[in-house]
Design a protein around this motif. Structure first.
Motif, PDB file in Angstrom:
ATOM      1  N   VAL A  32      25.440  52.093  85.464  1.00 25.43           N
ATOM      2  CA  VAL A  32      26.157  52.408  84.223  1.00 25.43           C
ATOM      3  C   VAL A  32      25.278  53.273  83.321  1.00 25.43           C
ATOM      4  CG1 VAL A  32      27.139  51.418  82.108  1.00 25.43           C
ATOM      5  CG2 VAL A  32      27.647  50.380  84.330  1.00 25.43           C
ATOM      6  N   ILE A  33      24.001  52.933  83.225  1.00 25.28           N
ATOM      7  CA  ILE A  33      23.071  53.734  82.413  1.00 25.28           C
ATOM      8  C   ILE A  33      23.003  55.163  82.948  1.00 25.28           C
ATOM      9  CG2 ILE A  33      20.639  54.018  81.773  1.00 25.28           C
ATOM     10  CD1 ILE A  33      20.535  50.848  81.864  1.00 25.28           C
ATOM     11  N   GLU A  41      17.171  62.390  83.408  1.00 18.72           N
ATOM     12  CA  GLU A  41      17.391  62.492  84.858  1.00 18.72           C
ATOM     13  C   GLU A  41      16.091  62.268  85.618  1.00 18.72           C
ATOM     14  OE1 GLU A  41      19.474  63.008  88.354  1.00 18.72           O
ATOM     15  OE2 GLU A  41      20.371  63.078  86.366  1.00 18.72           O
ATOM     16  N   GLY A  42      16.150  61.428  86.634  1.00 17.25           N
ATOM     17  CA  GLY A  42      14.991  61.161  87.469  1.00 17.25           C
ATOM     18  C   GLY A  42      14.045  60.110  86.920  1.00 17.25           C
ATOM     19  N   THR A  43      14.432  59.440  85.816  1.00 12.63           N
ATOM     20  CA  THR A  43      13.545  58.430  85.232  1.00 12.63           C
ATOM     21  C   THR A  43      14.107  57.015  85.344  1.00 12.63           C
ATOM     22  OG1 THR A  43      14.478  58.580  82.989  1.00 12.63           O
ATOM     23  CG2 THR A  43      12.664  60.084  83.540  1.00 12.63           C
ATOM     24  N   ILE A  44      15.286  56.866  85.894  1.00 12.21           N
ATOM     25  CA  ILE A  44      15.865  55.535  86.022  1.00 12.21           C
ATOM     26  C   ILE A  44      16.584  55.430  87.364  1.00 12.21           C
ATOM     27  CG2 ILE A  44      18.051  56.045  84.863  1.00 12.21           C
ATOM     28  CD1 ILE A  44      17.619  53.217  83.504  1.00 12.21           C
ATOM     29  N   SER A  55      11.962  51.197  87.455  1.00 11.18           N
ATOM     30  CA  SER A  55      12.312  52.282  86.532  1.00 11.18           C
ATOM     31  C   SER A  55      13.529  51.927  85.677  1.00 11.18           C
ATOM     32  CB  SER A  55      12.567  53.589  87.292  1.00 11.18           C
ATOM     33  OG  SER A  55      13.709  53.468  88.119  1.00 11.18           O
ATOM     34  N   CYS A  56      14.284  50.920  86.070  1.00 12.85           N
ATOM     35  CA  CYS A  56      15.471  50.499  85.311  1.00 12.85           C
ATOM     36  C   CYS A  56      15.204  49.234  84.491  1.00 12.85           C
ATOM     37  CB  CYS A  56      16.673  50.288  86.231  1.00 12.85           C
ATOM     38  SG  CYS A  56      16.446  48.967  87.449  1.00 12.85           S
TER      39      CYS A  56
END
Length: 109
Positions: A32-33, A41-44, A55-56
């Motif tokens: 959902v995040i 982008e690319g961090t979670i 990362s989440c």
């Protein structure tokens, strides 16, 4: 009957987003995040939701979430940075009607 739930998410810049999440798509909080693009982008969700990267990681801010961390989540958080007592992995929180009203804050990168 399809039911959306409301989740309040504070992003990494401190901005609060109130989002609607469908309960009929077998999604988790990390997805959902990503769907709402609330993290760069690319961090979670780097590991794709397998509880392998943290990362989440997020902080649960209210008492809506009644489930405890599972063993994989405990193991990953034991090696992660910025961990608090209320830390959870978004990929391990399924979107169900039981978490309607959940409030979370994304942990620092």
């Amino acid at each position: 009957m399809v039911q959306d739930i409301t989740i309040k998410i504070t992003d990494r810049e401190g901005v609060i987003h109130q989002v609607q999440a469908p309960t009929d798509m077998n999604l988790n909080l990390m997805e959902v995040i990503r769907m709402y693009e609330l993290a760069e982008e690319g961090t979670i969700g780097i590991c794709g939701g397998m509880a392998l990267c943290a990362s989440c990681q997020c902080y649960v801010l209210n008492d809506v979430l009644k489930t405890e961390r599972n063993d994989d989540e405990e193991a990953m958080l034991s090696e992660a940075y910025h961990v608090k007592e209320n830390s959870r992995l978004g990929c391990q929180i399924p979107i169900t009607t039981a978490i309607d009203g959940l409030e979370i804050e994304l942990a620092p990168e």
